[in-house]
Design a protein around this motif. Structure first.
Motif, PDB file in Angstrom:
ATOM      1  N   ASN A 466      37.221  83.116  53.388  1.00  0.00           N
ATOM      2  CA  ASN A 466      37.901  84.133  52.582  1.00  0.00           C
ATOM      3  C   ASN A 466      37.974  83.663  51.144  1.00  0.00           C
ATOM      4  OD1 ASN A 466      38.500  85.849  54.825  1.00  0.00           O
ATOM      5  ND2 ASN A 466      40.220  84.495  55.354  1.00  0.00           N
ATOM      6  N   THR A 473      40.883  90.096  47.924  1.00  0.00           N
ATOM      7  CA  THR A 473      40.249  89.123  48.827  1.00  0.00           C
ATOM      8  C   THR A 473      38.978  89.716  49.401  1.00  0.00           C
ATOM      9  OG1 THR A 473      42.374  88.131  49.420  1.00  0.00           O
ATOM     10  CG2 THR A 473      40.540  87.758  50.926  1.00  0.00           C
ATOM     11  N   SER A 475      35.701  88.527  52.487  1.00  0.00           N
ATOM     12  CA  SER A 475      35.437  87.593  53.590  1.00  0.00           C
ATOM     13  C   SER A 475      33.944  87.536  53.907  1.00  0.00           C
ATOM     14  CB  SER A 475      36.218  88.002  54.851  1.00  0.00           C
ATOM     15  OG  SER A 475      37.608  87.995  54.617  1.00  0.00           O
TER      16      SER A 475
END
Length: 828
Positions: A466, A473, A475
């Motif tokens: 992440n 954010t 991932s």
């Protein structure tokens, strides 16, 4: 007449006088012949005379110089010349009178003066090729004709001068014009003055203090190298090179910047001198740099112009320095104060493209910030013309654009392959501004992503990374595969294998590794095995397959090696080489029946003589060496071979896979023994009859025979030398008969004594006693008869029946028992 020698000087006046008497004349002698005296000094003159018969003799000295008598004797008188102050006083005369006879002898006077001083004029330093006068002064010396002056350079004589005669003392000067070379540098010039008074006086020598020559060369001006321009407050280097200088170590180098001396460092290499100086001017403007090389009286100078300038770096500003994507940013480029004030500005992109330019001291540019502009580099370049040179300076600045995190595949590959034993970090680079923080984990547990850590097989698996900053954010999934080098273990590749000859087997080894390794086995130092299957179910095993093998498992990460020992078991065999079927033993040597058998496991070997139920040896692996018994019990162990050991033995080799049998025939050889010698029909032989001597011996191999016997012509040896036959035996055949039997193991002899019976002599004696022997001859036993022919009177000749082969002569003599016949044994 010359001056008296040393021996004459020691003669007393009486001897000199007697010498005069002996010659019959009156003589006077003056000594020395030449008196040597320093100017103003004194010297002695000795006058002597010969004998004067009347005794009325006088002796005196005639001279214009002051003289005083000194010591004297009966016929001699010394006089001292005092304060000799005349340069050429002339001779002095010794005069003598004896009655009316006068005699005179003269002596010369040599007056001298040593030089007051010998001096060389100083010689100034000279350039190579120049000429210099070398002058030597010798002050107040006499007599001048005895003076020699020599000028030398080192050991070389440059000039030697002598002088004519002059009145009194004088001063002289000797000169030589010298053209100097480099080799003259450091040479000493010397002057030697010699005043020789020989043969009447000593040799005086004086020398001047040496003068050392100084030679130099400075053929070329210095070569000055320095930057044409230099920024104020910075440092530069100037070098000054002087080539062909001599002597290089004496060269003096100075440097100055506008009359201000500089510190120089001098290095000498051969005839080249190099001086370096550091330039660090503080004031802008034109300056003069000079370099001077000097040696002795020569000096040369080089000059160069240096332009000193002031040039501060330009300034570059971004406003604002960090901007959200889509906002406007102002880029400003401006220059400071320069000298000269001819600066020009450029605003450039990172790839060198010009965005704006101009001579003005300030440039402004407005741009709209985009995501791709994050980290964009701008460059402000200022250019200053100094003389014929343009100097540039750059200033850089980067634009920061704020945006959400992104994890590109290039910065965070989704599939990783690592190698066990290396060090790796599960790193993921994410873009974004502000710079995002990246955290990776597996099964909800975070793992370190910073420092590399050792790779183990446990680190294989799938991770989630992440990337987070203030704007959000993102991932990304990452799968890690761990590869590792091959390994060979006991479970997959046993180190020891036991095969049986004739079975089908294959040498297999299973290895662990990623990627899966390929495995090959080969005999240690030999060929590959196990890569190809020979026939169904493997290859047929032979005993040649036994040995050590090396198995190698290989993948791209390495090689695993394991040693495998293959043991091939097989039934016994007994071959000719290890167990010869025929043995030849020697009686008396150690009895050993060695039989080697091949087989695996090593077979047990036993041997027994055929017809004997018991083994003759204790079984041993592979071979047996049995000590056999004697002839009474050959199965019992004994130390030495006997004849009873001959025969056939059966040796049997046995192991878990079978047995093998081999018969061995043993033959025993021995040297001759029990030599028998016999005479047939008897050892007591009647003369004239025949007999045979036989010889026999036991031996293996069969012996050969040789004889030692009485020599005679009636002997005949058998073809095999075993017997000797004698026909018509005579007394020559009597004696010792020795037979020697020999073979390769030894020799042995036997003997017999043969006696030839002479009983017919007794008949002859009896007949003689009875008067039965007559001069006509009488036949006797054995075919002999008596005859007087060829014998002495009273003797009888014995011949055979055919009248040939005269045997002996008989004679008769008398004793107290009557007539007795005796035999003369010599052959006629």
């Amino acid at each position: 007449m010359g001056p008296p020698g040393p021996a004459t000087r020691l003669l007393p006046p009486l001897v000199l006088a007697l010498a005069g008497v002996a010659r019959g004349t009156f003589t006077v002698v003056a000594w020395p012949r030449v008196a040597v005296v320093a100017f103003g000094g004194s010297v002695a003159i000795n006058c002597s005379r010969s004998a004067c018969p009347g005794g009325n003799a006088t002796l005196g000295l005639e001279t214009p110089l002051p003289a005083a008598p000194g010591a004297g004797g009966l016929r001699w008188q010394s006089f001292r010349l005092q304060n000799v102050s005349q340069w050429n006083p002339g001779p002095v005369t010794c005069s003598g009178r004896c009655g009316h006879t006068e005699a005179n002898a003269s002596a010369g006077v040599l007056v001298y003066q040593l030089p007051e001083r010998v001096a060389l004029e100083p010689v100034p330093a000279a350039a190579v090729g120049d000429s210099r006068n070398l002058t030597c002064h010798v002050l107040e010396v006499a007599p001048l004709r005895n003076l020699t002056v020599t000028l030398r350079r080192g050991a070389e004589t440059l000039r030697t001068e002598r002088f004519g005669d002059t009145e009194g003392s004088a001063s002289v000067a000797v000169s030589h014009l010298l053209t100097v070379t480099r080799g003259d540098h450091g040479q000493d010039v010397t002057c030697h003055a010699e005043l020789s008074l020989r043969p009447h006086g000593p040799l005086f020598a004086r020398a001047a203090v040496p003068v050392t020559l100084s030679v130099f060369a400075l053929p070329e001006p210095p070569q000055l190298q320095a930057p044409a321009i230099l920024e104020a407050g910075t440092a530069g280097t100037a070098s000054c090179r002087i080539a062909g200088a001599f002597p290089a170590g004496d060269i003096r180098v100075t440097a100055a910047l506008d009359q201000e001396p500089l510190n120089v460092t001098v290095a000498v290499a051969g005839d080249t001198v190099t001086a370096t100086a550091t330039l660090s001017p503080l004031t802008p403007g034109p300056r003069e740099l000079s370099c001077t090389a000097a040696v002795a009286a020569a000096a040369r100078t080089a000059r160069r112009q240096l332009h000193v300038y002031r040039f501060p770096a330009p300034a570059l500003e971004l406003s604002p320095a960090s901007a959200p994507a889509g906002s406007e940013v102002t880029v400003t480029c401006h220059a400071g104060a320069t000298e000269p004030a001819t600066v020009r500005l450029q605003l450039r992109d990172a790839d060198g493209g010009v965005l704006a330019e101009g001579p003005q001291p300030r440039l402004d540019l407005r741009v709209v910030a985009r995501r791709d502009d994050d980290g964009r580099e701008f460059r402000c370049r200022a250019s200053l013309a100094v003389g014929d040179t343009v100097v540039t300076k750059d200033t850089d600045a980067r634009l920061a654009v704020l945006y959400l995190p992104e994890i590109p595949a290039s910065g965070c590959p989704g599939n990783r392959t690592w190698v066990r034993g290396t060090r790796e970090a599960l790193s993921c680079r994410a873009t974004g501004n502000p710079a995002p923080t990246v955290v990776c984990g597996r099964h909800g547990v975070a793992v370190a992503t910073g420092e590399p850590e050792p790779v183990t097989r446990a680190r294989a698996g799938t991770y989630v990374c992440n990337a987070t900053n203030a704007l959000g954010t993102r991932s990304r999934r990452v799968t890690v595969r761990v590869e590792y080098e091959p390994t060979l273990s006991e479970s997959g590749c046993p180190a020891r294998r036991v095969w049986v000859e004739g079975q089908r087997r294959e040498l297999e080894c299973r290895a662990d590794g990623d990627p899966p390794p390929s495995t090959r086995c080969a005999r240690d130092g030999g060929t590959q095995h196990g890569a190809v299957t020979h026939g169904r179910g493997g290859r047929v095993v032979t005993r040649a397959d036994g040995g050590r093998y090396v198995c190698r498992a290989t993948n791209r990460h390495g090689v695993a090696v394991r040693s495998v020992v293959v043991t091939v078991e097989y039934q016994p065999s007994i071959g000719e080489r290890g167990c010869p079927e025929r043995r030849l033993w020697l009686e008396g040597t150690p009895a050993e029946l060695g039989c080697a058998a091949t087989g695996n496991p090593p077979p047990r070997v036993t041997c027994a003589k055929l017809g004997d139920s018991r083994d003759i040896a204790t079984a041993t692996p592979n071979a047996t060496r049995a000590e056999l018994g004697d002839s009474q019990d050959p199965s019992q162990a004994t130390a030495n071979v006997t004849r009873a050991h001959a025969g056939t033995y059966q040796c049997r080799a046995t192991n878990a896979h079978g047995s093998a049998v081999r018969n061995v025939t043993v033959a025993v050889e021995y040297g001759p023994a029990a030599v028998t010698v016999r005479v047939l029909p008897s050892a007591n032989v009647t003369r004239g009859s025949g007999f045979t001597v036989d010889c026999g011996a036991e031996a293996v191999p069969a012996p050969t025979y040789t004889w030692a016997l009485p020599p005679a012509p009636n002997l005949r040896l058998a073809a095999d030398n075993r017997s000797v036959t004698v026909t018509r035996a005579t007394t020559a055949n009597r004696g010792l008969y020795t037979c020697t039997a020999s073979n390769r193991h030894g020799r042995r002899a036997g003997s017999v004594v043969v006696r030839v019976d002479e009983s017919w002599l007794a008949v002859l004696v009896a007949l003689g006693a009875l008067g039965a022997v007559t001069a006509l001859g009488l036949a006797v036993a054995g075919g002999y008869y008596l005859k007087t022919t060829a014998c002495k009177k009273g003797e009888y000749n014995v011949r055979d029946a055919e009248g040939s082969s005269e045997a002996a002569c008989l004679h008769r003599h008398r004793d107290n028992r009557g007539d007795i016949f005796g035999i003369q044994l010599t052959q006629p």
